[in-house]
Design a protein around this motif. Structure first.
Motif, short mmCIF file in Angstrom:
data_model
loop_
_atom_site.label_atom_id
_atom_site.label_comp_id
_atom_site.label_asym_id
_atom_site.label_seq_id
_atom_site.Cartn_x
_atom_site.Cartn_y
_atom_site.Cartn_z
N PHE A 1 0.83 -1.21 0.00
CA PHE A 1 0.00 0.00 0.00
C PHE A 1 0.86 1.26 0.00
CE2 PHE A 1 -0.12 1.49 4.51
CZ PHE A 1 0.48 0.42 5.15
N VAL A 2 0.30 2.28 -0.64
CA VAL A 2 1.01 3.55 -0.80
C VAL A 2 0.46 4.53 0.22
CG1 VAL A 2 1.68 5.38 -2.38
CG2 VAL A 2 1.23 3.09 -3.26
N TYR A 3 1.34 4.96 1.09
CA TYR A 3 0.95 5.82 2.20
C TYR A 3 1.22 7.28 1.85
CZ TYR A 3 2.46 8.27 6.53
OH TYR A 3 2.67 9.18 7.54
N GLY A 4 0.30 8.16 2.20
CA GLY A 4 0.53 9.60 2.08
C GLY A 4 -0.17 10.28 3.23
N ALA A 5 0.48 11.30 3.82
CA ALA A 5 -0.14 11.99 4.97
C ALA A 5 0.41 13.41 5.03
CB ALA A 5 0.16 11.24 6.26
N PHE B 1 2.31 22.37 6.12
CA PHE B 1 3.00 22.57 4.86
C PHE B 1 3.87 21.36 4.50
CE2 PHE B 1 2.27 26.66 6.87
CZ PHE B 1 1.66 27.38 5.85
N GLU B 2 3.71 20.28 5.26
CA GLU B 2 4.56 19.10 5.07
C GLU B 2 3.76 17.90 4.63
OE1 GLU B 2 7.40 19.90 8.86
OE2 GLU B 2 6.77 17.85 8.52
N GLY B 3 4.45 16.98 3.97
CA GLY B 3 3.80 15.72 3.60
C GLY B 3 4.76 14.56 3.71
N GLN B 4 4.22 13.37 3.93
CA GLN B 4 5.02 12.14 3.97
C GLN B 4 4.47 11.16 2.93
OE1 GLN B 4 4.85 10.52 7.97
NE2 GLN B 4 5.99 12.23 8.86
N VAL B 5 5.38 10.46 2.27
CA VAL B 5 4.99 9.42 1.31
C VAL B 5 5.88 8.21 1.51
CG1 VAL B 5 4.62 8.85 -1.14
CG2 VAL B 5 4.50 11.24 -0.41
N SER B 6 5.32 7.03 1.40
CA SER B 6 6.13 5.81 1.37
C SER B 6 5.29 4.67 0.80
CB SER B 6 6.63 5.46 2.78
OG SER B 6 7.60 4.43 2.70
N VAL B 7 5.96 3.60 0.42
CA VAL B 7 5.26 2.39 -0.01
C VAL B 7 5.56 1.31 1.01
CG1 VAL B 7 5.06 0.62 -1.79
CG2 VAL B 7 5.41 3.02 -2.44
N GLN C 1 1.88 9.83 -4.64
CA GLN C 1 1.31 8.50 -4.36
C GLN C 1 0.88 7.81 -5.67
OE1 GLN C 1 -1.52 10.08 -1.17
NE2 GLN C 1 -1.11 8.03 -0.39
N ALA C 2 0.21 8.58 -6.55
CA ALA C 2 -0.25 8.01 -7.82
C ALA C 2 0.94 7.49 -8.63
CB ALA C 2 -1.02 9.06 -8.62
N LEU C 3 2.03 8.23 -8.62
CA LEU C 3 3.22 7.82 -9.35
C LEU C 3 3.78 6.51 -8.81
CD1 LEU C 3 5.47 8.38 -11.41
CD2 LEU C 3 6.55 9.90 -9.74
N GLU C 4 3.79 6.36 -7.48
CA GLU C 4 4.28 5.10 -6.90
C GLU C 4 3.39 3.93 -7.31
OE1 GLU C 4 7.24 4.67 -5.43
OE2 GLU C 4 7.52 6.80 -5.86
N VAL C 5 2.09 4.16 -7.34
CA VAL C 5 1.16 3.10 -7.78
C VAL C 5 1.51 2.65 -9.19
CG1 VAL C 5 -1.24 2.62 -8.43
CG2 VAL C 5 -0.75 3.87 -6.32
N LEU D 1 11.18 6.69 3.60
CA LEU D 1 10.10 7.64 3.88
C LEU D 1 10.49 8.97 3.26
CD1 LEU D 1 7.48 8.46 5.52
CD2 LEU D 1 9.05 9.23 7.30
N LEU D 2 9.64 9.48 2.38
CA LEU D 2 9.91 10.78 1.79
C LEU D 2 9.18 11.84 2.61
CD1 LEU D 2 10.10 11.72 -1.87
CD2 LEU D 2 8.59 13.04 -0.44
N VAL D 3 9.92 12.82 3.10
CA VAL D 3 9.30 13.91 3.85
C VAL D 3 9.47 15.18 3.04
CG1 VAL D 3 9.21 15.14 6.04
CG2 VAL D 3 9.98 12.77 6.01
N TYR D 4 8.36 15.73 2.60
CA TYR D 4 8.37 16.91 1.73
C TYR D 4 8.01 18.14 2.56
CZ TYR D 4 6.83 20.21 -1.85
OH TYR D 4 6.68 21.33 -2.63
#
Lengths: 81, 357
Positions: free
Chosen positions: B143-147, B151-157, B199-203, B218-221
């Motif tokens: 699963f592809v996580y995004g949160a 002004f910050e975001g996290q993404v990971s698979v 997230q869509a790109l990781e999918v 973990l990508l922290v933007y």
């Protein structure tokens, strides 16, 4: 020692980075000790049950050794969507 | 005649017609039709994923519009899933779209997730995120996580080919009182657009088998200073060996005591003794509230003294019904003899049913 703060830890400290003096940093040998130091100095951090520490862009367990020149980041979970 | 619909991506050497075929044969479940879920769905649908599953049970609120850019002013008060379904069908008539008009909960999670190749966590609360994590481990789905936070975001698979999971990073689910949600903390409109697109790109990468999947990182933007940090982390078997779901995730189950927000309105007019606790923050409470409601923010439910005399029923309300459900669990533990009832759909549902003035 410079610590990058993310998520709510940035809001708790009130700034995006935290610089510790040489004498403060000397007493901190592990990621776990750093967490305790932050909780002592910023009591609101005590509320956070999961707090990730990254040392040089690598997730660090509590026993992971830290040095003054390391790049350290504090990353809490975030929930918004 | 063969369609040229996807030619601008199939002409990419690294992608090609074979990857397009893989997208066509894939099924993806998107949990949450808010700021993250919308960009995820719009792009996956445009790019030709064969089957998409939608999970949400919320309605469109005025405060959603600045970041949930699929929805229009005229659609305030309508069901998110219905509006999404109509819009996605217009966008790509070839996609098969399944609608699950419910919040994900302990009773339905395994059944719904089991029907898809992979899952996108586009939810907005910790209970759902931990439920998705555990259910995906049990069902062996990545699963592809995004949160988001401000002004910050996290993404990971997570859980990709036996890789690390959400609990390897954050083992314990934070209590409701620990961290603010978007409703409490705020979020800049464009932020979920950026994180949802990542997230869509990781999918697409996972399905097409191209590039390097964001697993074990973990990508922290940070949108304010335009930085991206990549934190490497590894699997912790202590936290990723999960065979059954937990007893409770503090999300609504079918067996839970709930009342529809609109029925509550009728009930309140009958003068039956009741206590209505609004668990939102004081600022939100001041802005809009039901007349008989008392305000106890969720963070204070653990300790605040509460008197229940002459009341056999205690209703809990918030903006959409999620925080009040978490509040119900906290109070039920503290006061096992009192009957707590969550107001399903919250103030959003009540306000949406009222005629515009």
């Amino acid at each position: 020692m410079t610590i990058l703060l993310f998520g709510i830890t940035k809001d708790i400290v009130g700034q995006p980075t935290l610089s510790l003096s040489h004498s403060e940093a000397q007493g901190l040998h592990t990621a776990g000790e750093l967490k305790e130091f932050l909780k002592d100095n910023y009591p609101d951090m005590k509320k956070l049950s999961s707090l990730a520490v990254a040392v040089n862009s690598e997730y660090a367990q509590d026993e992971h050794a830290i040095k003054e020149e390391d790049e350290i980041a504090i990353i809490p979970p975030v929930s918004g969507g | 005649m063969k369609s040229n619909r996807y030619i601008r991506q199939t002409q990419l050497r690294e992608f090609g017609p074979l990857a397009q075929e893989k997208l066509q044969n894939a099924s993806v479940l998107v949990v949450g039709l808010g700021g993250l879920g919308i960009p995820v769905l719009q792009y996956l649908n445009a790019m030709g994923i064969g089957r998409l599953g939608l999970v949400d049970n919320d309605i469109i609120d005025e405060t959603n519009l600045h970041r949930q850019v699929l929805y229009n002013e005229a659609e305030i008060g309508q069901s998110k899933i219905e509006v999404c379904l109509a819009r996605l069908k217009e966008q790509n008539s070839q996609t098969i779209i399944d609608v699950h008009e419910t919040f994900l909960n302990r009773d339905n999670a395994l059944g719904i997730i089991g029907n898809y190749d992979l899952v996108v966590d586009a939810s907005d609360n910790f209970p759902t995120r931990y439920l998705i994590n555990d259910a995906c481990i049990i069902q062996n789905k990545p699963f592809v996580y995004g949160a988001l936070h401000g002004f910050e975001g996290q993404v990971s698979v997570f859980n990709y080919k036996g890789g690390p999971t959400y609990r390897c990073l954050f083992p314990v689910m934070p209590a409701a009182s620990e961290l603010p949600s978007c409703d409490e903390n705020g979020v800049l409109g464009v932020l979920p657009g950026i994180i949802g697109n990542l997230q869509a790109l990781e999918v697409v990468k996972m399905i097409a088998g191209i590039g390097e999947v964001l697993s074990g990182r973990l990508l922290v933007y940070n949108g304010l200073n335009t930085t991206m940090h990549n934190i490497r982390f590894s699997k912790n078997p202590k936290h990723s060996n999960i065979c059954i779901l937990q007893e409770s995730y503090q999300v609504p189950c079918s067996s839970d005591l709930e009342i529809d927000a609109l029925k509550l309105q009728d009930l309140l007019q009958t003068d039956q003794p009741h206590l209505l606790i609004d668990v939102r923050e004081p600022g939100e409470f001041m802005e809009d509230r039901l007349e008989s409601a008392v305000n106890i923010p969720i963070g204070e439910l653990e300790d605040r003294q509460i008197v229940f005399d002459n009341t056999d029923k205690v209703f809990l309300i918030c903006q959409s019904g999620i925080r009040s459900m978490q509040g119900k669990y906290i109070l039920q533990k503290r006061f096992p003899d009192v009957k707590f009832i969550n107001v399903h759909g919250g103030l959003n549902r009540i306000r949406a049913s009222e005629p515009l003035v």
